[in-house]
Design an enzyme around this catalytic site. Structure first.
Site, PDB file in Angstrom:
ATOM      1  N   ALA A  63      25.851  -0.929  13.796  1.00 12.87           N
ATOM      2  CA  ALA A  63      27.076  -0.933  14.590  1.00 12.87           C
ATOM      3  C   ALA A  63      27.029   0.280  15.513  1.00 12.87           C
ATOM      4  O   ALA A  63      26.351   1.270  15.216  1.00 12.87           O
ATOM      5  CB  ALA A  63      28.287  -0.869  13.661  1.00 12.87           C
ATOM      6  N   GLY A 106      24.440  -2.414  10.428  1.00 16.66           N
ATOM      7  CA  GLY A 106      24.881  -3.718  10.917  1.00 16.66           C
ATOM      8  C   GLY A 106      23.736  -4.560  11.463  1.00 16.66           C
ATOM      9  O   GLY A 106      23.811  -5.788  11.474  1.00 16.66           O
ATOM     10  N   GLU A 109      22.336  -6.166   8.498  1.00 15.29           N
ATOM     11  CA  GLU A 109      23.339  -7.141   8.050  1.00 15.29           C
ATOM     12  C   GLU A 109      23.358  -8.375   8.959  1.00 15.29           C
ATOM     13  O   GLU A 109      23.530  -9.494   8.488  1.00 15.29           O
ATOM     14  CB  GLU A 109      24.715  -6.462   8.005  1.00 15.29           C
ATOM     15  CG  GLU A 109      24.750  -5.390   6.914  1.00 15.29           C
ATOM     16  CD  GLU A 109      25.991  -4.513   6.978  1.00 15.29           C
ATOM     17  OE1 GLU A 109      26.205  -3.860   8.025  1.00 15.29           O
ATOM     18  OE2 GLU A 109      26.744  -4.477   6.001  1.00 15.29           O
ATOM     19  N   GLU A 129      24.313   3.651   6.214  1.00 16.48           N
ATOM     20  CA  GLU A 129      25.719   4.013   6.495  1.00 16.48           C
ATOM     21  C   GLU A 129      26.197   5.198   5.666  1.00 16.48           C
ATOM     22  O   GLU A 129      27.062   5.956   6.096  1.00 16.48           O
ATOM     23  CB  GLU A 129      26.634   2.809   6.231  1.00 16.48           C
ATOM     24  CG  GLU A 129      26.462   1.659   7.216  1.00 16.48           C
ATOM     25  CD  GLU A 129      25.500   0.587   6.738  1.00 16.48           C
ATOM     26  OE1 GLU A 129      24.601   0.881   5.907  1.00 16.48           O
ATOM     27  OE2 GLU A 129      25.636  -0.558   7.200  1.00 16.48           O
TER      28      GLU A 129
HETATM   29  N1  CO8 Z   1      25.065   3.469  17.562  1.00 19.77           N
HETATM   30  C1  CO8 Z   1      25.108   4.016  18.802  1.00 19.77           C
HETATM   31  N2  CO8 Z   1      24.027   4.504  19.453  1.00 19.77           N
HETATM   32  C2  CO8 Z   1      22.840   4.434  18.802  1.00 19.77           C
HETATM   33  C3  CO8 Z   1      22.721   3.886  17.513  1.00 19.77           C
HETATM   34  C4  CO8 Z   1      23.897   3.378  16.881  1.00 19.77           C
HETATM   35  N3  CO8 Z   1      23.892   2.798  15.679  1.00 19.77           N
HETATM   36  N4  CO8 Z   1      21.424   3.994  17.122  1.00 19.77           N
HETATM   37  C5  CO8 Z   1      20.770   4.569  18.144  1.00 19.77           C
HETATM   38  N5  CO8 Z   1      21.618   4.847  19.162  1.00 19.77           N
HETATM   39  C6  CO8 Z   1      21.306   5.457  20.438  1.00 19.77           C
HETATM   40  C7  CO8 Z   1      21.064   6.959  20.286  1.00 19.77           C
HETATM   41  O1  CO8 Z   1      22.282   7.649  20.247  1.00 19.77           O
HETATM   42  C8  CO8 Z   1      20.245   7.244  21.504  1.00 19.77           C
HETATM   43  O2  CO8 Z   1      21.103   7.308  22.626  1.00 19.77           O
HETATM   44  P1  CO8 Z   1      21.033   8.567  23.653  1.00 19.77           P
HETATM   45  O3  CO8 Z   1      19.665   8.433  24.259  1.00 19.77           O
HETATM   46  O4  CO8 Z   1      22.146   8.302  24.596  1.00 19.77           O
HETATM   47  O5  CO8 Z   1      21.177   9.786  22.809  1.00 19.77           O
HETATM   48  C9  CO8 Z   1      19.396   5.995  21.667  1.00 19.77           C
HETATM   49  O6  CO8 Z   1      20.065   4.962  20.927  1.00 19.77           O
HETATM   50  C10 CO8 Z   1      17.993   6.149  21.084  1.00 19.77           C
HETATM   51  O7  CO8 Z   1      18.123   6.581  19.745  1.00 19.77           O
HETATM   52  P2  CO8 Z   1      17.390   7.906  19.177  1.00 19.77           P
HETATM   53  O8  CO8 Z   1      17.184   8.899  20.257  1.00 19.77           O
HETATM   54  O9  CO8 Z   1      18.159   8.351  17.978  1.00 19.77           O
HETATM   55  O10 CO8 Z   1      15.981   7.295  18.756  1.00 19.77           O
HETATM   56  P3  CO8 Z   1      15.011   7.813  17.596  1.00 19.77           P
HETATM   57  O11 CO8 Z   1      13.738   7.074  17.729  1.00 19.77           O
HETATM   58  O12 CO8 Z   1      14.974   9.300  17.572  1.00 19.77           O
HETATM   59  O13 CO8 Z   1      15.724   7.350  16.215  1.00 19.77           O
HETATM   60  C11 CO8 Z   1      16.866   5.824  14.753  1.00 19.77           C
HETATM   61  C12 CO8 Z   1      15.873   5.987  15.925  1.00 19.77           C
HETATM   62  C13 CO8 Z   1      16.268   6.383  13.469  1.00 19.77           C
HETATM   63  C14 CO8 Z   1      17.109   4.317  14.599  1.00 19.77           C
HETATM   64  C15 CO8 Z   1      18.191   6.549  15.076  1.00 19.77           C
HETATM   65  O14 CO8 Z   1      18.629   6.179  16.374  1.00 19.77           O
HETATM   66  C16 CO8 Z   1      19.302   6.278  14.112  1.00 19.77           C
HETATM   67  O15 CO8 Z   1      19.314   6.812  13.021  1.00 19.77           O
HETATM   68  N6  CO8 Z   1      20.292   5.443  14.523  1.00 19.77           N
HETATM   69  C17 CO8 Z   1      21.466   5.182  13.734  1.00 19.77           C
HETATM   70  C18 CO8 Z   1      21.158   4.223  12.620  1.00 19.77           C
HETATM   71  C19 CO8 Z   1      22.385   4.003  11.786  1.00 19.77           C
HETATM   72  O16 CO8 Z   1      22.925   4.927  11.175  1.00 19.77           O
HETATM   73  N7  CO8 Z   1      22.865   2.744  11.712  1.00 19.77           N
HETATM   74  C20 CO8 Z   1      24.031   2.397  10.950  1.00 19.77           C
HETATM   75  C21 CO8 Z   1      25.255   2.418  11.816  1.00 19.77           C
HETATM   76  S1  CO8 Z   1      26.753   2.147  10.902  1.00 19.77           S
HETATM   77  C22 CO8 Z   1      26.794   0.497  10.686  1.00 19.77           C
HETATM   78  O17 CO8 Z   1      25.957  -0.220  11.116  1.00 19.77           O
HETATM   79  C23 CO8 Z   1      27.963  -0.037   9.906  1.00 19.77           C
HETATM   80  C24 CO8 Z   1      27.996  -1.556   9.968  1.00 19.77           C
HETATM   81  C25 CO8 Z   1      29.241  -2.112   9.384  1.00 19.77           C
HETATM   82  C26 CO8 Z   1      30.405  -1.985  10.266  1.00 19.77           C
HETATM   83  C27 CO8 Z   1      31.407  -3.027   9.951  1.00 19.77           C
HETATM   84  C28 CO8 Z   1      32.781  -2.412   9.736  1.00 19.77           C
HETATM   85  C29 CO8 Z   1      33.821  -3.473   9.449  1.00 19.77           C
END
Ligand code: CO8
Length: 255
Positions: A63, A106, A109, A129
């Protein structure tokens, strides 16, 4: 600008999450576009199967954290902020997730809402998460546990660690693993195989396997038998069995 791309190839819909700069993070717009599209696909008699994939190096990295961060309980709960995902999961036609990279939170999921997961050998799965102070919220705790069992689901949900495609295959999270460059070929072959059958049997097969996860065995067997029996009212059943006896390929009509 549109985030979700759609292309029709014969009886297969190819849907691509196209916000690679954010690793296809699932924001409200993605959910709204994707759920509207899947409803249209479900109603379109020309389409039998959907393949969903992501542009760039992610299937979906979860998400959209930046969009979610500022929300409060009233937003999330009262507005049922993620309800659009229920529409996606309710699709009656098979959906294949072609997981090309990160499938996290997500994103994992979403893949698990699909019927087959075909993973690139570079794919990574996780429910991270807990690192954000929350938990899975799009069905992960239930779908992951049903897919891989308590031991592995607890490990992924509590530690937030990522697993690679080989481990995902070993523990039964994915249907198949393909070399990265062949992912879409393998996914399309699977989709075209399914799309070559008759829709009544395809829908019944998806429905009965889906219900198997929810029903007690006796009820599941009865449910299966009712659908199996109902298929004897279709022209496709007559054609399929006649074609077998006549040693020729069947010509299904979705009737
Ligand atoms: N949301 C928003 N932006 C994201 C997300 C995300 N989940 N993942 C990556 N991005 C963005 C980064 O912020 C970055 O943007 P910017 O260049 O503007 O800074 C761009 O994508 C590239 O990402 P990274 O620079 O971080 O790339 P890396 O190769 O260094 O890392 C990773 C890749 C490991 C995938 C890293 O981006 C990461 O950890 N992302 C988050 C993963 C995460 O925590 N996902 C879970 C999110 S919570 C969720 O999904 C809950 C679902 C249920 C909700 C339902 C509620 C009812």
């Amino acid at each position: 600008m549109q985030i979700v791309d759609f292309e029709q190839k014969g009886r297969v819909a190819v849907v691509t999450l196209n916000r690679p700069e954010a690793l296809n993070a699932l924001n409200y717009q993605t959910m709204t576009e994707l759920s509207a599209l899947i409803v249209q696909i479900d109603r379109n008699p020309e389409i039998a199967v959907t393949v969903i994939t992501g542009a760039g190096r992610a299937f979906a990295a979860g998400a959209d954290i930046k969009e979610m961060a500022g929300r409060d309980v009233a937003d999330m709960y009262l507005n049922d902020y993620f309800a659009g995902w229920d529409a996606f999961a309710a699709c009656r036609k098979p959906v294949i997730a072609a997981v090309n990279g990160f499938a996290l939170g997500g994103g994992c999921e979403l893949a698990m809402m699909c019927d087959l997961i075909i993973a690139s050998d570079k794919a990574k799965f996780g429910q991270p998460e807990i690192k954000l102070g929350v938990t899975p919220g799009m069905g992960g705790s239930i779908r992951l546990t049903k897919a891989i069992g308590k031991a592995k689901a607890m490990d992924m949900v509590l530690t937030g660690r990522m697993i690679d495609a080989a481990e995902a295959d070993r523990i039964g999270l994915v249907s198949r693993v393909a070399p990265h460059d062949e992912l879409m070929t393998v996914a399309m072959e699977a989709a075209e195989t399914i799309a070559g059958y008759g829709l009544p049997a395809i829908l019944a097969a998806k429905e009965m396997v889906g219900r198997a996860l929810e029903l007690p065995t006796t009820e599941g067997v009865r449910f299966e038998r009712r659908l199996f029996t109902a298929l004897f009212a279709t022209e496709d059943q007559k054609e399929g069995m006649a074609a077998f006896a006549e040693k020729r390929p069947p010509q299904f009509k979705d009737r």
